[in-house]
Design an enzyme around this catalytic site. Structure first.
Site, mmCIF file in Angstrom:
data_model
loop_
_atom_site.group_PDB
_atom_site.id
_atom_site.type_symbol
_atom_site.label_atom_id
_atom_site.label_comp_id
_atom_site.label_asym_id
_atom_site.label_seq_id
_atom_site.Cartn_x
_atom_site.Cartn_y
_atom_site.Cartn_z
ATOM 1 N N HIS A 42 0.826 -1.205 0.000
ATOM 2 C CA HIS A 42 0.000 0.000 0.000
ATOM 3 C C HIS A 42 0.856 1.249 0.000
ATOM 4 O O HIS A 42 1.659 1.435 0.925
ATOM 5 C CB HIS A 42 -0.890 0.066 1.256
ATOM 6 C CG HIS A 42 -1.821 -1.081 1.417
ATOM 7 N ND1 HIS A 42 -2.814 -1.371 0.512
ATOM 8 C CD2 HIS A 42 -1.928 -2.000 2.404
ATOM 9 C CE1 HIS A 42 -3.488 -2.423 0.926
ATOM 10 N NE2 HIS A 42 -2.974 -2.831 2.063
ATOM 11 N N LEU A 43 0.682 2.137 -0.968
ATOM 12 C CA LEU A 43 1.213 3.487 -0.824
ATOM 13 C C LEU A 43 0.447 4.149 0.322
ATOM 14 O O LEU A 43 -0.775 4.107 0.369
ATOM 15 C CB LEU A 43 1.023 4.282 -2.116
ATOM 16 C CG LEU A 43 1.839 3.826 -3.335
ATOM 17 C CD1 LEU A 43 1.505 4.701 -4.534
ATOM 18 C CD2 LEU A 43 3.334 3.855 -3.044
ATOM 19 N N GLY A 44 1.172 4.764 1.233
ATOM 20 C CA GLY A 44 0.534 5.350 2.406
ATOM 21 C C GLY A 44 0.593 4.471 3.624
ATOM 22 O O GLY A 44 0.311 4.919 4.735
ATOM 23 N N GLY A 119 11.372 -5.263 -0.286
ATOM 24 C CA GLY A 119 12.791 -4.947 -0.273
ATOM 25 C C GLY A 119 13.507 -5.596 0.895
ATOM 26 O O GLY A 119 12.969 -5.661 2.006
ATOM 27 N N GLY A 185 -7.206 -4.237 25.665
ATOM 28 C CA GLY A 185 -6.224 -3.166 25.515
ATOM 29 C C GLY A 185 -6.896 -1.814 25.500
ATOM 30 O O GLY A 185 -7.874 -1.613 24.777
ATOM 31 N N ALA A 324 2.120 8.395 13.426
ATOM 32 C CA ALA A 324 2.393 8.689 12.027
ATOM 33 C C ALA A 324 3.182 9.989 11.869
ATOM 34 O O ALA A 324 4.107 10.077 11.046
ATOM 35 C CB ALA A 324 1.080 8.761 11.245
ATOM 36 N N HIS A 454 -11.920 35.239 20.714
ATOM 37 C CA HIS A 454 -13.155 34.925 21.450
ATOM 38 C C HIS A 454 -14.343 34.985 20.485
ATOM 39 O O HIS A 454 -14.420 35.876 19.652
ATOM 40 C CB HIS A 454 -13.364 35.939 22.575
ATOM 41 C CG HIS A 454 -14.677 35.793 23.273
ATOM 42 N ND1 HIS A 454 -14.902 34.816 24.230
ATOM 43 C CD2 HIS A 454 -15.844 36.488 23.150
ATOM 44 C CE1 HIS A 454 -16.157 34.919 24.660
ATOM 45 N NE2 HIS A 454 -16.746 35.928 24.027
#
Length: 475
Positions: A42-44, A119, A185, A324, A454
């Site tokens: 996935h790109l991203g 890679g 969690g 991120a 304000h």
């Protein structure tokens, strides 16, 4: 440029195109370096595809649904609202796709050469790109950036089957809203899903092994969040663990070991495991290198350098905080260091804000009150703490969003901002003001003299600063 046309030699090779990897590649290109970006899925990365972005889209849908149930309070009359989870999920996927498509455009615009595959390090200055089990091309560079991210942590003996026991990925694409849920969690991920599903009508139980819900947050903020969620019918068990999960006819039977050594069994429709993440360090070719792995993350120095010369690691694979925006700034820093820019500074982890996008939102930066007090005690100093509730803020009252507070912490002698902790509507936007102040090394004096508009929620931040030094006007 196609892979067959690409020169195998580059100034920088980045493995992983998540929120750390693709900014590193773009920044390196801006600095005139040739860049290869290797991405298998996935790109991203997880953030844009299965994390930060789609979850926020879902949470906003749930927030709209909640607001729709209270329209009469604002003088608006409409029919009875209903939550269509299928349409909510579809919208979240469209949002995700729009952003990932944008990243593809950015990479093309900046002439980053993208290789589709996995890679791995294949010797000093070499990266082998593999696709579907076969080696595709060998790349060469003196600078290699590992940005492979992380995945959901598993619990021993508990299988996340994707059917009745979910990871965060399955929790983002449900076909229906479960009647009851167990969330294991209570960090940011767990509490965001607890918020989402409780807002959509599920009965929630949250189990946390540590003594505090939201363990990394200031204890006062945690207590306020817990009180709010309890009003929504959410049950919490701290210092507790799940010892057994068994399938029932319709759902799961969960055996919980509670703090007082009591054991109980509850039945729920689904279980969400949100017990942290582990770095994707496998299959990177680290064997035989000097890259060190500590449990689940790659060890780096302050410049994100590993033990292997010319190899850097950024983002989640390089350890906490798993955010991120931290990954993005690390990627940019590494690119600038490789390019030889002068006057760079390492990233100070105490100046990285953390945000949890549940309802109410949570945002924090720097030291908690307990941490600041302990540090001051050790050094012989003192701290000042200011608080301001949204119930005293005009904009919050006008919007009906007055549950929450802001808390600021200062060094009493120097006025240095040591930390800030917030809970309430929109605080994930407000925290940037404190982040900016800390980066500029502003003191309480500059913050007091800053003119806040304000009516805005930001006035609560100003009042919190004033309160720390006995000068609050509206409380």
């Amino acid at each position: 440029m196609t892979q067959s046309e690409a020169n195998a030699g580059f100034d920088v090779i980045v493995i992983g195109a998540g929120p750390g990897g693709y900014p590193a590649a773009i920044r390196a290109r801006q600095l005139g370096l040739s860049v290869a970006l290797v991405e298998s899925t996935h790109l991203g990365g997880i953030c844009l595809n299965w994390g930060c972005i789609p979850t926020k889209a879902l949470l906003h849908s749930a927030e709209v649904f909640q607001l729709a149930q209270h329209l009469e309070e604002f003088g608006v009359t409409a029919g009875e609202p209903s939550a269509d989870i299928v349409k909510m999920v579809a919208r979240s996927r469209r949002v995700s796709k729009r952003l990932t498509t944008g990243i593809k455009h950015l990479l093309e615009k900046n002439q980053v050469t993208v290789f589709d595959g996995v890679g791995r390090l294949a010797g000093p200055g070499r990266v082998m790109v593999e696709k579907e089990g076969a080696d595709v091309i060998a790349l060469r560079s003196a600078n290699i950036v590992l940005a492979t991210g992380a995945r959901a942590r598993k619990l021993p003996g508990i299988d996340a089957d994707g059917d009745r026991v979910w990871t965060s990925k399955e929790a983002m694409i449900p076909a229906a809203i479960p009647g009851s849920l167990l969330v294991v969690g209570s960090g940011a991920i767990g509490m965001e899903f607890a918020s989402l599903y409780s807002d959509l009508g599920s009965r929630l139980t949250v189990v946390e092994a540590l003594p505090q819900i939201l363990p990394v947050e200031d204890s006062e903020i945690s207590d306020l969040v817990v009180a709010h969620f309890k009003q929504r019918g959410v049950t919490f068990h701290t210092e507790s663990t799940v010892t057994r999960l068994e399938r029932t006819e319709a759902g799961m039977a969960a055996t919980l070991q509670l703090a007082a050594e009591e054991e109980i069994t509850i039945e729920v429709d689904r279980v969400i495991l949100a017990v942290g993440i582990v770095g994707n360090t496998e299959h990177l070719g680290l064997d035989g290198t000097s890259v060190q792995v500590d449990r689940s993350h790659i060890v780096t120095n302050e410049w994100l350098e590993t033990g292997q010369p010319g190899v850097y690691a950024i983002g989640d694979v390089a350890g906490p905080p798993w955010l991120a925006h931290k990954a993005t700034h690390e990627g940019i820093l590494v690119a600038e260091r490789i390019a030889g820019l002068p006057n760079l500074e390492p990233i100070n982890p105490l100046r990285i804000p953390g945000c949890t996008y549940c309802r109410p939102q949570i945002a924090s930066i720097g030291l908690t009150e307990a941490q600041a007090a302990a540090s001051a005690l050790e050094s012989g100093g003192e701290i000042r703490v200011g608080r301001f509730p949204f119930r005293g803020n005009g904009k919050a009252i006008a919007m009906g969003e007055y549950d929450g507070m802001l808390k600021t912490i200062f060094d009493a002698a120097t006025g240095e901002v040591l930390g800030a902790h917030m809970v309430g509507h929109g605080v994930t936007e407000l925290i940037s003001s404190v982040s900016t102040a800390m980066q500029l090394e502003a003191t309480e004096a500059e913050l007091m003299r800053t003119v806040f508009p304000h009516p805005t929620f930001s006035e609560a931040l100003h009042e919190s600063v004033l309160a720390a030094f006995g000068r609050a006007i509206h409380i």
